[in-house]
Design an enzyme around this catalytic site. Structure first.
Site, short mmCIF file in Angstrom:
data_model
loop_
_atom_site.label_atom_id
_atom_site.label_comp_id
_atom_site.label_asym_id
_atom_site.label_seq_id
_atom_site.Cartn_x
_atom_site.Cartn_y
_atom_site.Cartn_z
N LYS A 1 0.84 -1.21 0.00
CA LYS A 1 0.00 0.00 0.00
C LYS A 1 0.87 1.25 0.00
O LYS A 1 0.64 2.19 -0.77
CB LYS A 1 -0.89 -0.02 1.23
CG LYS A 1 -1.53 1.31 1.61
CD LYS A 1 -2.22 1.20 2.96
CE LYS A 1 -2.85 2.51 3.40
NZ LYS A 1 -1.85 3.54 3.75
N ASN A 2 1.87 1.27 0.87
CA ASN A 2 2.69 2.47 1.04
C ASN A 2 3.65 2.73 -0.12
O ASN A 2 4.33 3.75 -0.14
CB ASN A 2 3.47 2.39 2.35
CG ASN A 2 2.56 2.48 3.56
OD1 ASN A 2 1.51 3.11 3.51
ND2 ASN A 2 2.95 1.84 4.65
N ASP B 1 -5.71 8.54 8.82
CA ASP B 1 -5.84 7.87 10.11
C ASP B 1 -5.73 8.80 11.28
O ASP B 1 -4.99 9.79 11.26
CB ASP B 1 -4.75 6.79 10.25
CG ASP B 1 -5.00 5.61 9.34
OD1 ASP B 1 -6.16 5.38 8.99
OD2 ASP B 1 -4.03 4.92 8.99
#
Length: 427
Positions: free
Chosen positions: A23-24, A119
């Site tokens: 993802k990163n 987040d």
């Protein structure tokens, strides 16, 4: 519609689980396609919500995006003229969208990017991004909720020293500098494997980059880049999540696609605490202890230290471990929100500043809990697997941002986990 995970306790995870692209890394590579006119193809892209959001952001900038989740392929057509404004509507849902800042200022000479959301894990200031771009010749300021950058005369190479090895700042300065005039040197750069992956991607587009993966990155700017095809590096955080899940549930899991060399400290901690860790031809395997796992102290640090993204899993692991452990969070001050939810499950954990003292108990007790971020949500599902009775984890959308069909992967390992509508106010 809100959804939650319903977890029945008592599972010992066993079998194989596959990790796909990080993802990163994938999100940053998608942003990096803005640097070159043409059609770039990325493979091994994870089927997660964040990729869908980034795809829409690129479309709003004028790109043609073909995202095929089941194939793990995204193709991005970048035109000669692209927009420069990333609106709050999308940016608030995806903090990684700040990574379009560097490519936009390099390609267009200006960028208006909404101050990100994402987040709820604490302050992540953008000062380092701004300072790095200013060293390259950009003018950066914040107005009306937007980070506004302009470089009407173009960018020039410079020596950039980051006060902290910020991943995001390293990425933005790196992607901006590949089209700057002259030589750029980034000192105290982040060393994560995802940084090296971005550098390899840029090199495949014709950039001149060396030293990525070390604390000093050297870049010689070029006039233009070209479209490319690139395979995203496997997700070390997802791989580490499964490693901790295997150890916590006293299971036996082979993480296919995982790279043990990217998780050396994490896997060494588990091995030292009683799990058996072996490298396999396709990844690595973690076999948990027969009895309760031994507690282990953890302190998060920038790579190659223990990842902050795995800290919630370390909390869950120690909640049922034999003994007491100190968990120290050195990167994000609000990442201990998991503790209060674990306490609802019967964990004995106390917060003291940026430390948590955890006294392991033999068994947790099922209860309704709430996910506050991607990793906390996944870790609470793991906690439900070692709890007596049923645990419901609200906020499934958080987990969907970072894990590819999480409940299906758990089911494949023998867990009784289902996704269901969440009509309750809490739980």
């Amino acid at each position: 519609m809100r959804e939650r995970f319903r977890v029945s306790g008592g599972a010992s995870l066993r079998g194989q689980v596959r990790v796909v692209g990080a993802k990163n890394s994938a999100l940053k590579l998608m942003a990096g396609t803005l640097l070159a006119v043409g059609r770039t193809r990325l493979t091994n892209v994870p089927n997660i919500v964040d990729v869908t959001i980034m795809a829409e952001l690129l479309r709003r900038l004028g790109c043609d995006v073909d995202w095929r989740p089941e194939d793990g392929v995204v193709e991005i057509g970048v035109p000669e003229r692209i927009g420069h404004r990333a609106d709050y509507e999308l940016v608030r849902a995806l903090r990684a969208s700040i990574c379009v800042l560097g490519p936009l200022i390099a390609r267009v000479g200006e960028a208006d990017v909404a101050v990100p959301g994402g987040d709820a894990i604490g302050s992540r200031g953008l000062d380092l991004h701004a300072e790095g771009l200013e060293a390259l010749g950009a003018k950066v300021h914040v107005a009306h909720g937007y980070l506004i950058a302009a470089a009407p005369q173009g960018l020039h190479g410079a020596s950039v020293h980051l006060e902290f090895p910020s991943v995001g700042a390293t990425e933005n300065v790196l992607m901006a500098s590949v089209l700057a005039t002259g030589h750029t040197r980034i000192e105290n750069a982040a060393r994560e494997p995802e940084i090296a992956d971005i550098a390899e991607f840029l090199v495949s587009m014709g950039a001149h980059v060396s030293g990525a993966g070390t604390s000093t990155i050297e870049i010689d700017g070029v006039d233009a880049l070209h479209a490319t095809e690139y395979h995203v590096v496997p997700d070390r955080i997802a791989a580490g999540s499964w490693a901790f899940a295997a150890a916590t549930t006293r299971g036996d899991v082979e993480v296919v696609g995982g790279r043990a060399e990217h998780l050396e400290i994490s896997l060494d901690l588990l091995a030292g605490a009683g799990s058996t860790v072996t490298v396999t031809p396709d990844g690595f395997r973690v076999v948990g202890p027969q009895g309760r796992p031994c507690s282990v102290d953890v302190a998060t640090l920038p790579y190659p230290g223990f990842p902050t993204d795995l800290q919630p899993f370390a909390l869950t692991y120690n909640a049922v471990a034999d003994g007491s452990a100190m968990i120290t969070e050195n990167l994000f001050e609000a990442r201990f929100r998991t503790v209060q939810e674990l306490a609802r499950l019967g964990a004995d954990a106390r917060i003291d500043g940026h430390h948590v003292m955890v006294h392991g108990v033999p068994l947790l007790s099922g209860a309704p809990v709430e996910a506050s971020d991607i990793r906390a949500g996944a870790a609470l599902v793991v906690a439900g697997l070692v709890a007596d009775g049923v645990t419901t984890v609200s906020g499934a959308h958080h987990v969907d941002r970072g894990y590819d069909r999480f409940e299906r992967q758990l089911q494949g390992l023998g867990a009784d986990v289902v996704r269901e509508p969440d009509d309750d106010l809490y739980g």
